[in-house]
Design a protein around this motif. Structure first.
Motif, PDB file in Angstrom:
ATOM      1  N   MET A  46     -16.499 -26.245   4.623  1.00  0.00           N
ATOM      2  CA  MET A  46     -16.876 -26.008   3.251  1.00  0.00           C
ATOM      3  C   MET A  46     -15.600 -25.838   2.427  1.00  0.00           C
ATOM      4  N   THR A  47     -15.576 -26.417   1.248  1.00  0.00           N
ATOM      5  CA  THR A  47     -14.401 -26.307   0.383  1.00  0.00           C
ATOM      6  C   THR A  47     -14.304 -24.903  -0.202  1.00  0.00           C
ATOM      7  N   ALA A  48     -13.120 -24.567  -0.674  1.00  0.00           N
ATOM      8  CA  ALA A  48     -12.917 -23.268  -1.319  1.00  0.00           C
ATOM      9  C   ALA A  48     -13.833 -23.144  -2.538  1.00  0.00           C
ATOM     10  N   HIS A  49     -13.910 -24.210  -3.316  1.00  0.00           N
ATOM     11  CA  HIS A  49     -14.763 -24.188  -4.507  1.00  0.00           C
ATOM     12  C   HIS A  49     -16.219 -23.906  -4.126  1.00  0.00           C
ATOM     13  N   ALA A  50     -16.714 -24.576  -3.130  1.00  0.00           N
ATOM     14  CA  ALA A  50     -18.104 -24.383  -2.695  1.00  0.00           C
ATOM     15  C   ALA A  50     -18.327 -22.969  -2.167  1.00  0.00           C
ATOM     16  N   GLU A  51     -17.373 -22.444  -1.416  1.00  0.00           N
ATOM     17  CA  GLU A  51     -17.526 -21.096  -0.859  1.00  0.00           C
ATOM     18  C   GLU A  51     -17.539 -20.040  -1.963  1.00  0.00           C
ATOM     19  N   ILE A  52     -16.677 -20.205  -2.958  1.00  0.00           N
ATOM     20  CA  ILE A  52     -16.653 -19.262  -4.074  1.00  0.00           C
ATOM     21  C   ILE A  52     -17.925 -19.380  -4.910  1.00  0.00           C
ATOM     22  N   MET A  53     -18.402 -20.585  -5.127  1.00  0.00           N
ATOM     23  CA  MET A  53     -19.655 -20.761  -5.868  1.00  0.00           C
ATOM     24  C   MET A  53     -20.818 -20.083  -5.141  1.00  0.00           C
ATOM     25  N   LYS A  54     -20.811 -20.123  -3.818  1.00  0.00           N
ATOM     26  CA  LYS A  54     -21.856 -19.428  -3.048  1.00  0.00           C
ATOM     27  C   LYS A  54     -21.784 -17.920  -3.294  1.00  0.00           C
ATOM     28  N   LEU A  55     -20.577 -17.363  -3.392  1.00  0.00           N
ATOM     29  CA  LEU A  55     -20.428 -15.939  -3.703  1.00  0.00           C
ATOM     30  C   LEU A  55     -21.028 -15.626  -5.074  1.00  0.00           C
ATOM     31  N   LEU A  56     -20.707 -16.464  -6.050  1.00  0.00           N
ATOM     32  CA  LEU A  56     -21.210 -16.240  -7.404  1.00  0.00           C
ATOM     33  C   LEU A  56     -22.736 -16.331  -7.456  1.00  0.00           C
ATOM     34  N   ASN A  57     -23.297 -17.311  -6.770  1.00  0.00           N
ATOM     35  CA  ASN A  57     -24.753 -17.449  -6.727  1.00  0.00           C
ATOM     36  C   ASN A  57     -25.401 -16.297  -5.967  1.00  0.00           C
ATOM     37  N   ARG A  58     -24.752 -15.840  -4.907  1.00  0.00           N
ATOM     38  CA  ARG A  58     -25.274 -14.713  -4.130  1.00  0.00           C
ATOM     39  C   ARG A  58     -25.350 -13.458  -5.000  1.00  0.00           C
ATOM     40  N   TYR A  59     -24.357 -13.285  -5.861  1.00  0.00           N
ATOM     41  CA  TYR A  59     -24.341 -12.172  -6.809  1.00  0.00           C
ATOM     42  C   TYR A  59     -25.630 -12.161  -7.636  1.00  0.00           C
ATOM     43  N   CYS A  60     -25.954 -13.293  -8.250  1.00  0.00           N
ATOM     44  CA  CYS A  60     -27.144 -13.386  -9.109  1.00  0.00           C
ATOM     45  C   CYS A  60     -28.430 -13.160  -8.332  1.00  0.00           C
ATOM     46  N   ARG A  61     -28.568 -13.845  -7.210  1.00  0.00           N
ATOM     47  CA  ARG A  61     -29.799 -13.724  -6.406  1.00  0.00           C
ATOM     48  C   ARG A  61     -30.002 -12.319  -5.869  1.00  0.00           C
ATOM     49  N   ALA A  62     -28.915 -11.670  -5.468  1.00  0.00           N
ATOM     50  CA  ALA A  62     -29.029 -10.334  -4.877  1.00  0.00           C
ATOM     51  C   ALA A  62     -29.637  -9.347  -5.866  1.00  0.00           C
ATOM     52  N   ILE A  63     -29.216  -9.394  -7.112  1.00  0.00           N
ATOM     53  CA  ILE A  63     -29.781  -8.460  -8.092  1.00  0.00           C
ATOM     54  C   ILE A  63     -31.213  -8.849  -8.434  1.00  0.00           C
ATOM     55  N   ASP A  64     -31.442 -10.114  -8.693  1.00  0.00           N
ATOM     56  CA  ASP A  64     -32.783 -10.555  -9.109  1.00  0.00           C
ATOM     57  C   ASP A  64     -33.845 -10.328  -8.037  1.00  0.00           C
ATOM     58  N   THR A  65     -33.462 -10.354  -6.781  1.00  0.00           N
ATOM     59  CA  THR A  65     -34.413 -10.136  -5.692  1.00  0.00           C
ATOM     60  C   THR A  65     -34.350  -8.722  -5.126  1.00  0.00           C
ATOM     61  N   ALA A  66     -33.522  -7.870  -5.732  1.00  0.00           N
ATOM     62  CA  ALA A  66     -33.337  -6.476  -5.306  1.00  0.00           C
ATOM     63  C   ALA A  66     -32.829  -6.374  -3.869  1.00  0.00           C
ATOM     64  N   LYS A  67     -32.032  -7.340  -3.455  1.00  0.00           N
ATOM     65  CA  LYS A  67     -31.357  -7.267  -2.155  1.00  0.00           C
ATOM     66  C   LYS A  67     -29.990  -6.621  -2.409  1.00  0.00           C
ATOM     67  N   PHE A  68     -30.054  -5.330  -2.699  1.00  0.00           N
ATOM     68  CA  PHE A  68     -28.870  -4.631  -3.175  1.00  0.00           C
ATOM     69  C   PHE A  68     -27.796  -4.465  -2.112  1.00  0.00           C
ATOM     70  N   ASP A  69     -28.187  -4.408  -0.831  1.00  0.00           N
ATOM     71  CA  ASP A  69     -27.171  -4.356   0.222  1.00  0.00           C
ATOM     72  C   ASP A  69     -26.297  -5.601   0.178  1.00  0.00           C
TER      73      ASP A  69
END
Length: 153
Positions: free
Chosen positions: A1-24
């Motif tokens: 996975m490219t650096a860009h793709a890995e960082i984008m996954k972090l950013l998307n994980r941020y959004c999904r974690a709050i919206d789905t209340a997966k706070f851990d």
């Protein structure tokens, strides 16, 4: 996975974690990182992030905050040789509850620093600067002085 793709996954994980209340999952993103907003102390690590951000989010009967974090204008500057990256993005939070029709309740400009640690990219810091604020009373509990808390999530 490219650096860009890995960082984008972090950013998307941020959004999904709050919206789905997966706070851990959200707190895991900042275990070794800091979170800053204007006029507030720097939050660092699981305990501070949980207390100052997560514990203030209002949850509804479905177990979520009834929000959608929409990320736009993502700009990443990655230095793979140094294992560092900087980025900026806009986050707009939409919310709908039984008493609140769907609307944008918050929009901000985020500035992130990433570092490659043990072969994987992670957040080193996030600084959020306010842009627009709507009705946050259905999303964040008010602070002890009756004002909205500065760490909007």
């Amino acid at each position: 996975m490219t650096a860009h793709a890995e960082i984008m996954k972090l950013l998307n994980r941020y959004c999904r974690a709050i919206d789905t209340a997966k706070f851990d999952s959200f707190v895991d993103l900042y275990e070794k990182a800091t979170w800053t907003t204007p006029g507030a102390p720097i939050f660092k690590g699981r305990e501070e992030i949980t207390k100052q951000i997560i514990e203030r989010i209002i949850l509804y009967e479905d177990g979520t905050p009834r929000t959608k974090h929409v990320m736009t204008n993502v700009d990443l500057d990655i230095n793979e040789a140094d294992g560092t990256a900087q980025g900026q993005r806009y986050i707009t939070i939409f919310q709908a509850t039984e008493n609140l029709p769907i609307q944008a309740i918050f929009s901000a400009h985020y500035f992130d620093v990433f570092v490659k640690d043990d072969g994987h990219w992670r957040f080193q810091s996030t600084r959020m600067e306010y842009a627009l604020m709507g009705d946050m009373t259905h999303h964040i509990r008010l602070d002890e002085n009756g004002g909205e808390h500065v760490a909007a999530g």
